[in-house]
Every structure is written in C-alpha cells, then in structure tokens.
Scaffold this active site. Structure first.
Site, PDB file in Angstrom:
ATOM      1  N   LEU A   1      46.328  46.289  44.968  1.00  0.00           N
ATOM      2  CA  LEU A   1      45.874  46.017  43.606  1.00  0.00           C
ATOM      3  C   LEU A   1      46.826  44.973  43.030  1.00  0.00           C
ATOM      4  CD1 LEU A   1      45.162  49.584  42.116  1.00  0.00           C
ATOM      5  CD2 LEU A   1      43.467  47.908  42.857  1.00  0.00           C
ATOM      6  N   ASP A   2      46.309  44.097  42.188  1.00  0.00           N
ATOM      7  CA  ASP A   2      47.182  43.149  41.508  1.00  0.00           C
ATOM      8  C   ASP A   2      48.227  43.896  40.689  1.00  0.00           C
ATOM      9  OD1 ASP A   2      45.839  40.976  42.550  1.00  0.00           O
ATOM     10  OD2 ASP A   2      44.527  40.744  40.805  1.00  0.00           O
ATOM     11  N   ARG A   3      49.340  43.254  40.462  1.00  0.00           N
ATOM     12  CA  ARG A   3      50.454  43.905  39.763  1.00  0.00           C
ATOM     13  C   ARG A   3      50.041  44.476  38.411  1.00  0.00           C
ATOM     14  NH1 ARG A   3      56.408  41.092  38.729  1.00  0.00           N
ATOM     15  NH2 ARG A   3      57.366  42.869  37.663  1.00  0.00           N
TER      16      ARG A   3
ATOM     17  N   THR B   1      47.007  45.308  37.447  1.00  0.00           N
ATOM     18  CA  THR B   1      45.872  46.225  37.530  1.00  0.00           C
ATOM     19  C   THR B   1      46.381  47.629  37.790  1.00  0.00           C
ATOM     20  OG1 THR B   1      44.445  44.477  38.411  1.00  0.00           O
ATOM     21  CG2 THR B   1      43.722  46.743  38.744  1.00  0.00           C
TER      22      THR B   1
ATOM     23  N   ARG C   1      37.163  39.672  38.131  1.00  0.00           N
ATOM     24  CA  ARG C   1      37.676  38.772  37.097  1.00  0.00           C
ATOM     25  C   ARG C   1      36.869  37.485  37.025  1.00  0.00           C
ATOM     26  NH1 ARG C   1      43.961  38.713  38.700  1.00  0.00           N
ATOM     27  NH2 ARG C   1      44.090  37.306  36.899  1.00  0.00           N
TER      28      ARG C   1
END
Length: 321
Positions: free
Chosen positions: A141-143, A145, A250
C-alpha cells in the site's frame, strides 16, 4: 555502515523461487534506498545469470544474482522500532495465525524502509516477531494509504497469495481476490457513474518515482465505483478495482472529474489546501476490505479495517446539514 568493495554473487534459495528480483534485493540490501535499488536494476548493474533484468523479473531457485559494490547497513545498524509504533502496530493486527498476518496499516507508515524511512512496516514486524523466521509482504500500500495489508509467515503462503494478486493484476474479473477501498473525493460523484474502464500506462521517472496516465498504449484497467454519501463539496465513495494497476483508483477518480482529497500527485492543490481547515492531512484512501482464498485450503477469508479516525473526522466535518 560498511563499504563493500567487491561484487557479490547471491545464489537464490529454493524458498525464494518465484520472488520478484526488486523485492528480493529490498529484503537483503538493508539501508539502501528503494530508488537506488531501482537505479541499479535500470542501469544493468544488478544482473541475474549474467543478464540484465527488469524489476518484475521472477527469480528461480539457483539463480545467481550479481550485486555491485554498494554501501550496506551492518546488522548492528538496524534502527529499533520505537515503543509507540510497536504498540500502534500491535493494536492494528486484524488476524494472525501460522501462515498469515493481516494488519490495518496506519497512514504515514511506509511498508518498508529506505528513501529516508528508517523503519517500515515489515522491518517493525520482524522486530516485534523475532521468533518468526519468515515474514514477507504479500502486497503493498502507498505510504499515505491506510487499511488492510497481508504479511506471509511461510514461503508457501507467500507464493500462493501473490499468485492471486498477479492474477488480479492481469484479468478483468472479480473472481477470487477482491479489494474494496473507501475514498473521499472532490466534488459530487455522479450516482450513475459506477465504472471507469480506461487503460493505464505507468512511467518510472529517473528518481524512481512512478507516474500513471491514461493511454491507449497502457494496460486494460477497470474500477467499479459506488457513491456512499454526498458531503459538502466532496463525496465518500467505495472503489473496487477489478484489475490491479499502480495508482489505479487515484487516476480513475481524477479522470472521472473527482480526484481524491489529499492526493498531491493526481489531485487539485487548491482543493487540498481549502480542506486543510477541515482536518485534511493526507491522501484520503483506505483499504477497507480484502477477500482472499486462504493458502492451502481454498477457503474464502475476509479481512476488514474500520474507517480511520482522521478520515472519519473529515467526513463528519463535511456532512451536509
């Protein structure tokens, strides 16, 4: 830190058969920024069986991985996980057994260290579970998120789960693995806009950063959307990615005319600045639910993470009276 002046050759153990070479290197080159590792791969300084490979190359047992001279962290240089972070992560564990660990990753915690991050989620968990000989991220997961992320505690479970994620990335189907996200987006999401089906092309910048755009040369990408609530100047939506592309939700939200709040890459800076007074501090994307087939048994397991406090506070602040 120690300076290694000679080329190293790493022989891939059978336990790591099928692992991506970038993930293999990230787990072994402690203290080396992620961007540096990708640069080494891009320039061909890292080679497998004497040949250049891309980051997504799947290693085979017995492969010889050439690693150039590089500055590595010594074991003694490991940054200890702080008690506050350890307590936060321990409280965020949703499920744990002999094969998998599911955790509700807090926003702001990177999944692994590097590029200015001393301790990531996986490094912290390894320190918190020293008795576990094997702990590897199943996906990322993105930081910024938050939400459900899986960690494998056995090599067999890692391979079985990652196979499901690979199938998810390539096939336009909801069979098997299913991921459900909650997002707060700018503007009024049309109630009848339930799908965005646009091909996406990922480009990697020299810095190692990734940028995604809609392109006919991209890979097929499809996201299902459902409006959950209208807010003041914003909407709360549920997003179910049918495929698994980088930054898919996104980018698809942006081309639908409703970029995610707090998105500093694909969003609207003016809108984000305006919502800071309402408590906006980060990308408003949360992995709320993950459905997978449990390794070995084929039984369907569902992991759910409640709405994080910061996003809930923003929803409350923007509720239409």
């Amino acid at each position: 830190m120690t300076e290694f002046h000679q080329v190293q050759f790493l022989i891939v153990d059978p336990d790591y058969d099928g692992q991506r070479v970038d993930n293999y290197l990230l787990a072994r080159l402690k203290g080396v920024p992620k961007s540096r590792i990708y640069r080494l791969l891009r320039k061909g300084e890292v080679r497998v069986n004497k040949g250049r490979v891309k980051p997504e190359y799947k290693l085979c047992a017995g492969d010889s991985v050439r690693v150039p001279p590089i500055r590595l962290a010594e074991a003694g240089d490991t940054v200890p996980v702080g008690p506050d972070l350890a307590a936060k992560l321990e409280a965020a564990i949703l499920h744990e057994d002999d094969l998998v660990l599911a955790i509700n990753k807090p926003a702001g915690v990177a999944v692994h260290g590097g590029s200015g991050v001393q301790v990531g989620l996986i490094e912290a968990l390894r320190q918190m579970r020293p008795q576990c000989k094997f702990l590897e991220l199943v996906h990322r997961l993105d930081r910024e998120t938050s939400g459900v992320i899986l960690v494998a505690k056995k090599r067999a479970s890692l391979k079985a789960l990652q196979a499901q994620f690979r199938e998810k990335s390539e096939q336009m189907t909801l069979a098997g693995i299913k991921k459900t996200y909650w997002a707060l987006v700018d503007g009024e999401w049309p109630a009848d806009r339930t799908v965005v089906d646009e091909p996406l092309l990922r480009t990697e910048l020299p810095t190692g950063d990734r940028v995604v755009r809609v392109s006919a040369q991209g890979k097929p990408s499809k996201t299902l959307f459902k409006r959950l609530a209208l807010l003041r100047g914003a909407s709360w939506v549920e997003a179910t990615p049918v495929t698994g592309r980088t930054h898919q939700i996104r980018v698809h939200a942006r081309i639908a005319g409703c970029p995610l709040l707090g998105d500093d890459k694909y969003g609207d800076d003016g809108v984000n600045a305006k919502h800071k007074v309402n408590g906006l501090r980060r990308l408003c994307l949360h992995a709320a639910r993950l459905q997978v087939e449990y390794p070995g048994s084929g039984e369907v397991m569902v992991f759910e993470a409640p709405m994080p406090a910061d996003m809930q506070q923003l929803v409350d602040a923007l509720r239409c009276s």
